[in-house]
Design a protein around this motif. Structure first.
Motif, PDB file in Angstrom:
ATOM      1  N   MET A 107     -37.888 -20.179  13.172  1.00 59.67           N
ATOM      2  CA  MET A 107     -39.126 -20.935  13.280  1.00 59.67           C
ATOM      3  C   MET A 107     -39.747 -21.165  11.897  1.00 59.67           C
ATOM      4  O   MET A 107     -40.324 -22.223  11.648  1.00 59.67           O
ATOM      5  N   VAL A 108     -39.629 -20.195  10.989  1.00 56.63           N
ATOM      6  CA  VAL A 108     -40.102 -20.389   9.611  1.00 56.63           C
ATOM      7  C   VAL A 108     -39.332 -21.541   8.966  1.00 56.63           C
ATOM      8  O   VAL A 108     -39.913 -22.403   8.293  1.00 56.63           O
ATOM      9  N   ARG A 109     -38.013 -21.561   9.194  1.00 50.97           N
ATOM     10  CA  ARG A 109     -37.188 -22.660   8.673  1.00 50.97           C
ATOM     11  C   ARG A 109     -37.644 -24.003   9.245  1.00 50.97           C
ATOM     12  O   ARG A 109     -37.746 -25.002   8.526  1.00 50.97           O
ATOM     13  N   SER A 110     -37.951 -24.001  10.534  1.00 47.82           N
ATOM     14  CA  SER A 110     -38.358 -25.236  11.199  1.00 47.82           C
ATOM     15  C   SER A 110     -39.710 -25.726  10.688  1.00 47.82           C
ATOM     16  O   SER A 110     -39.878 -26.903  10.369  1.00 47.82           O
TER      17      SER A 110
ATOM     18  N   MET B 205     -37.857 -24.328  23.166  1.00 40.93           N
ATOM     19  CA  MET B 205     -36.588 -23.883  23.729  1.00 40.93           C
ATOM     20  C   MET B 205     -35.411 -24.561  23.037  1.00 40.93           C
ATOM     21  O   MET B 205     -34.393 -23.918  22.751  1.00 40.93           O
ATOM     22  N   LYS B 206     -35.543 -25.837  22.752  1.00 36.84           N
ATOM     23  CA  LYS B 206     -34.446 -26.548  22.100  1.00 36.84           C
ATOM     24  C   LYS B 206     -34.174 -25.998  20.702  1.00 36.84           C
ATOM     25  O   LYS B 206     -33.025 -25.906  20.274  1.00 36.84           O
ATOM     26  N   LYS B 207     -35.236 -25.615  20.004  1.00 33.05           N
ATOM     27  CA  LYS B 207     -35.082 -25.168  18.625  1.00 33.05           C
ATOM     28  C   LYS B 207     -34.608 -23.716  18.533  1.00 33.05           C
ATOM     29  O   LYS B 207     -33.932 -23.331  17.586  1.00 33.05           O
ATOM     30  N   ILE B 208     -34.987 -22.895  19.511  1.00 32.50           N
ATOM     31  CA  ILE B 208     -34.774 -21.460  19.392  1.00 32.50           C
ATOM     32  C   ILE B 208     -33.548 -20.962  20.149  1.00 32.50           C
ATOM     33  O   ILE B 208     -32.682 -20.295  19.592  1.00 32.50           O
TER      34      ILE B 208
ATOM     35  N   ALA C 205     -44.836 -13.264  16.423  1.00 26.50           N
ATOM     36  CA  ALA C 205     -44.779 -14.096  15.222  1.00 26.50           C
ATOM     37  C   ALA C 205     -44.288 -15.509  15.517  1.00 26.50           C
ATOM     38  O   ALA C 205     -44.646 -16.448  14.807  1.00 26.50           O
ATOM     39  N   ILE C 206     -43.490 -15.674  16.575  1.00 26.70           N
ATOM     40  CA  ILE C 206     -42.922 -16.999  16.857  1.00 26.70           C
ATOM     41  C   ILE C 206     -44.019 -18.022  17.156  1.00 26.70           C
ATOM     42  O   ILE C 206     -44.101 -19.061  16.492  1.00 26.70           O
ATOM     43  N   PRO C 207     -44.903 -17.785  18.160  1.00 20.46           N
ATOM     44  CA  PRO C 207     -45.975 -18.764  18.380  1.00 20.46           C
ATOM     45  C   PRO C 207     -46.960 -18.815  17.234  1.00 20.46           C
ATOM     46  O   PRO C 207     -47.587 -19.845  16.989  1.00 20.46           O
ATOM     47  N   GLY C 208     -47.115 -17.692  16.499  1.00 23.03           N
ATOM     48  CA  GLY C 208     -47.999 -17.690  15.341  1.00 23.03           C
ATOM     49  C   GLY C 208     -47.533 -18.684  14.282  1.00 23.03           C
ATOM     50  O   GLY C 208     -48.322 -19.472  13.755  1.00 23.03           O
ATOM     51  N   VAL C 209     -46.237 -18.657  13.986  1.00 29.49           N
ATOM     52  CA  VAL C 209     -45.683 -19.608  13.008  1.00 29.49           C
ATOM     53  C   VAL C 209     -45.753 -21.024  13.551  1.00 29.49           C
ATOM     54  O   VAL C 209     -46.060 -21.973  12.825  1.00 29.49           O
ATOM     55  N   MET C 210     -45.493 -21.189  14.856  1.00 26.23           N
ATOM     56  CA  MET C 210     -45.553 -22.523  15.457  1.00 26.23           C
ATOM     57  C   MET C 210     -46.953 -23.125  15.343  1.00 26.23           C
ATOM     58  O   MET C 210     -47.113 -24.325  15.140  1.00 26.23           O
ATOM     59  N   ALA C 211     -47.976 -22.272  15.472  1.00 24.93           N
ATOM     60  CA  ALA C 211     -49.359 -22.759  15.462  1.00 24.93           C
ATOM     61  C   ALA C 211     -49.810 -23.227  14.088  1.00 24.93           C
ATOM     62  O   ALA C 211     -50.858 -23.868  13.965  1.00 24.93           O
ATOM     63  N   THR C 212     -49.038 -22.928  13.028  1.00 30.41           N
ATOM     64  CA  THR C 212     -49.430 -23.378  11.683  1.00 30.41           C
ATOM     65  C   THR C 212     -49.272 -24.878  11.526  1.00 30.41           C
ATOM     66  O   THR C 212     -49.737 -25.451  10.533  1.00 30.41           O
ATOM     67  N   LYS C 213     -48.626 -25.538  12.472  1.00 30.90           N
ATOM     68  CA  LYS C 213     -48.424 -26.992  12.400  1.00 30.90           C
ATOM     69  C   LYS C 213     -49.751 -27.730  12.247  1.00 30.90           C
ATOM     70  O   LYS C 213     -49.829 -28.791  11.640  1.00 30.90           O
TER      71      LYS C 213
END
Length: 833
Positions: free
Chosen positions: A752-755, A527-530, A418-426
């Motif tokens: 990541m959802v928050r970010s 890495m910085k965010k997580i 889910a982490i890269p999945g949420v990141m890819a919504t950018k």
């Protein structure tokens, strides 16, 4: 003379080579963050220009500067609010007509701009010719041709930039809007009546935006103008009067006029070859965008992406794991030594935090490959084709064509994260669809859920394991799509939904340096965010699962078990040559010596290396070595006795861990939740496993193993659970599987959802609604199946049919866009010259 700092903004439409121009100018001196208050990526770089230091800001790629999407608002606000010294408008020289649309809007903002005609190699390859001097004459701004990927035109661009920073022309091109001009002039008069409120924006630009019906312009006017109501009334009057005389209305007239001006300028300065054949992009698109071949090619590409990033990346992660394992071992060596029953608090906490971090770092190979592949899809020009093929389907559920990749990465079948999945919504330009995608990604089948699925299927659906896995792998999509539609019609209905304007850029061959650079940038940002937040959360979870601890009576009971086992071992030692050399005080040290030897030889296959390690350990302590390695008659005898002590030690630590879980704050929460979760068939032990999974979903299987007491007999988790949890049926297992499928996002995903949503509220909503939904579905399945007298197998497929019917039914409900004629259908704009 002191050096001056210049702020230069880099603007441009998507696929114009803007990132390549940025890299050409800045090289490796780059920094990636987010614009303050929003999730849009901000990339800045610096370089020297004469005696000045230039800060180059790469604005988000946008087709225009309206307020439809977050990217457009961010780019526009920077140009108007941050007052850059120079704005470089990067345009695709091979598709000038389309790119000039953004140029005209930048000129209306009255910022110091120059036009960078990039990709001139493509212009030459197609047999086109651009009259740069004539274009410069028409626009009234500098025009610099470049081929950024080859570094051609770098110095000319810097020279033009430096000249513009020291002075610019005043006779810049202005679009003549014909019959709308009197209304623009009328509004200009009203706006300049209070000049203080208009200092932030050019008056002509603001008048045009208000006539366009730009929501953000109206909002800013309300905030800054003392007589905003009177001005807005005047705007509405102008729009109504213009609409009576012109059928298109002010907003459409403005857009049509700009397009007409772009076409005329392009016709005047671009020379096309006499015979125009189909270019390579058109030929490839005959298959890639074909109604039948397109979906097949799309599936093939997604399978390849999945195999490389998830499957091969997972294999690579296993190969890289010794690095993270060595980090854990290093932490274990530095921290205080372990005890017989319990470990020192500093060691327990330190090892827990390090393992929490390495669990995230273990995904880095997957993420790196993933980001590199996404960069290839973006730079090659295929990403818009992917969105084109799936947008019509996904729009039925409030999603977007570009929701495809995040859902694949999140585990739309089985095995994502889910982490890269949420990141890819950018990359999704539609704010409503982007939020809807973010909120359903945690419902996909990430790899971390699979261990629990396998335990439950192996224990309760072993005879139909394949069908049970197919069920859980596919039913999640039929739950996620209706949920996305429901969210779009309710809590997300007020969020902006941009018109789907899609341009099919020509295909390009991505550069290796560009791909690697973007992959490393995104990895570093991740890495910085997580990682830092994960360390903090790990401490909180450690406290919840380990405190308040066991009672004095329990500790005394386990201490007596330890004393008995150690005393028996020492008694055997006293009958050997090692009498007095191994005592009850150093029995633990012997056990730890054996563990250290195993750890040192982990992964070692070479006999010589193994022998060298043995020699090293033997030199450190020949007595311990003799017992651990069964040297001599006494060594063999004591080794058998030591194994008995080790078995007792494991049993004590396992039982203490299980009881500590039960009596912990988390255990108390599990028991407190029983009145609610009983309708889903969950007891406090299951509740503890589910609560621990919030830190990381892998914890659910590990916690079940700890609770149900896996021993050294080789008994599997499912066998142990089936044997120790009386009354647990396939119906219970089905409810638990569905709850895990709908489980709230784990801590790293929540971060990541928050970010990506830039909102703590949406993060809490994501956790809350999925908890309620998961509990509702699990209770519906368990209680409904029990009342109807259905077996777990029968309930499974009855629920599957219910989800399928809900998906079809929700697809029939019209979206808000379908109710509004202005945005009733997406616009597909394909311009391939």
């Amino acid at each position: 003379m002191a050096s001056k700092e210049l702020v230069v903004a880099l603007a441009g439409q998507p696929n114009c080579g803007k990132s390549t121009v940025f890299n050409m100018l800045t090289g490796a001196r780059q920094h990636v963050a987010n614009y303050p208050g929003v999730t849009v990526e901000k990339k800045t770089g610096s370089f020297k220009l004469g005696d000045s230091r230039v800060e180059l800001v790469d604005l988000p790629g946008t087709y225009s500067l309206t307020s439809y999407s977050l990217e457009e608002r961010v780019a526009r606000d920077f140009l108007l609010g941050d007052n850059p010294d120079v704005v470089i408008d990067v345009a695709d020289g091979s598709n000038l007509k389309r790119n000039l649309y953004l140029t005209l809007q930048i000129l209306e903002m009255e910022v110091p701009a120059l036009l960078n005609l990039n990709m001139m190699d493509v212009v030459e390859r197609r047999g086109h010719a651009v009259d740069v001097e004539k274009l410069e004459d028409i626009l009234g701004i500098p025009v610099v041709p470049t081929t950024a990927k080859k570094g051609v035109g770098r110095e000319a661009l810097k020279t033009a930039m430096q000249a513009l920073a020291h002075g610019r022309k005043e006779d810049v091109f202005k679009v003549d809007y014909g019959p709308l001009e009197p209304f623009i002039a009328e509004l200009e008069v009203v706006l300049v009546e209070d000049p203080v409120s208009c200092l932030r924006y050019p008056v002509r630009w603001l008048a045009i935006k208000l006539l366009e019906g730009d929501a953000e312009a109206g909002k800013q006017l309300t905030l800054n103008h003392p007589d905003s109501e009177q001005v807005l009334a005047k705007v509405e009057s102008c729009r109504e009067r213009f609409a009576k005389e012109n059928p298109n209305g002010a907003d459409r007239h403005i857009a049509f006029t700009r397009h007409a001006v772009c076409a005329k300028i392009a016709k005047d300065v671009v020379t096309l070859p006499r015979e125009r054949g189909h270019n390579l992009s058109d030929t490839v698109d005959k298959y890639v965008c074909n109604r039948y071949w397109g979906p097949i090619i799309l599936v093939a590409i997604l399978v390849v992406l999945y195999q490389i990033s998830i499957v091969f990346g997972g294999w690579l992660a296993l190969k890289v794991w010794p690095v993270w394992g060595a980090l854990e071992d290093l932490a274990g060596d530095i921290l205080p030594q372990a005890g017989f029953m319990t470990d020192p608090l500093l060691r327990s906490l330190g090892v827990w935090v390090v393992k929490s971090i390495t669990a995230i770092l273990n995904y880095l190979p997957i993420f790196f490959l993933l980001f590199a592949l996404i960069a290839i899809l973006e730079d090659s020009g295929y990403m818009p084709r992917m969105a084109f093929l799936l947008d019509r389907l996904f729009r039925r559920f409030g999603l977007h064509g570009q929701s495809t990749l995040p859902m694949i990465l999140g585990g739309v079948y089985v095995g994502g994260c889910a982490i890269p999945g949420v990141m890819a919504t950018k990359a999704i330009p539609d704010e409503r669809a982007r939020l809807a995608t973010i909120l359903i990604i945690p419902m996909m089948n990430c790899l971390a859920k699979v261990p629990l699925y396998l335990i439950l299927i192996g224990a309760y659906f072993a005879d139909v394991a394949g069908w049970a896995m197919f069920f859980i792998a596919t039913v999640t999509l039929f739950m996620a799509l209706p949920v996305a539609k429901l969210l779009s019609l309710t809590v997300l209905r007020k969020h902006d939904s941009a018109p789907f304007i899609m341009e099919m850029p020509p295909y390009h061959l991505p550069t290796i340096s560009g791909i690697l650079r973007r992959a490393f940038e995104r990895i570093w940002l991740f890495m910085k965010k997580i990682v830092t937040v994960v360390a903090a959360v790990a401490v909180v979870v450690f406290v919840l699962i380990n405190f308040p601890g066991l009672s004095e009576e329990k500790m005394a009971h386990y201490a007596s078990m330890q004393d008995k086992a150690v005393a028996g071992f020492v008694q055997k030692v006293d009958a050997t040559q090692y009498a007095g050399q191994i005592t009850s005080e150093n029995t633990t040290a012997v056990i730890l010596f054996g563990e250290a030897l195993k750890q040192a030889k982990r992964g070692v296959k070479d006999k010589e290396t193994s022998a060298a390690i043995n020699e090293d350990f033997q030199a450190k302590n020949p007595i311990y070595y003799a017992v651990v390695k069964r040297v001599g008659k006494d060594g063999k005898k004591l080794n058998r006795e030591l194994k008995k002590v080790i078995k007792v030690r494991k049993k004590i630590r396992r039982e203490m861990r299980g009881e500590r879980f039960e009596n912990s704050f988390l255990g108390s929460m599990g028991k407190a939740l029983e009145p609610v979760t009983q309708w889903a068939g969950f007891n406090w032990r299951i509740n503890i496993a589910l609560l621990s999974a919030f830190a990381a979903k892998e914890n659910s299987a590990a916690t079940l193993g700890a609770i149900y007491g896996i021993d050294d007999s080789g008994q599997s988790v499912q066998e142990s659970m089936k044997a120790n949890e009386g009354g647990f049926t396939p119906l219970h297992a089905l409810a638990l599987m569905l709850f895990m499928a709908l489980y709230p996002p784990c801590v790293p995903t929540s971060i990541m959802v928050r970010s990506q949503s830039n909102s703590t509220g949406w993060m809490l909503f994501s956790i809350g609604y999925q908890t309620v939904l998961g509990l509702f579905v699990a209770s519906l399945v368990f209680t409904g199946g029990t009342v109807l007298g259905l077996t777990g197998w029968q309930t499974m497929w009855a629920f599957y049919g219910l989800c399928l019917a809900a998906t079809i039914g929700m697809a029939m409900i019209p979206t808000p866009e379908e109710k509004e004629a202005a945005v009733s259908a997406p616009t597909y704009n394909k311009e391939c010259s």
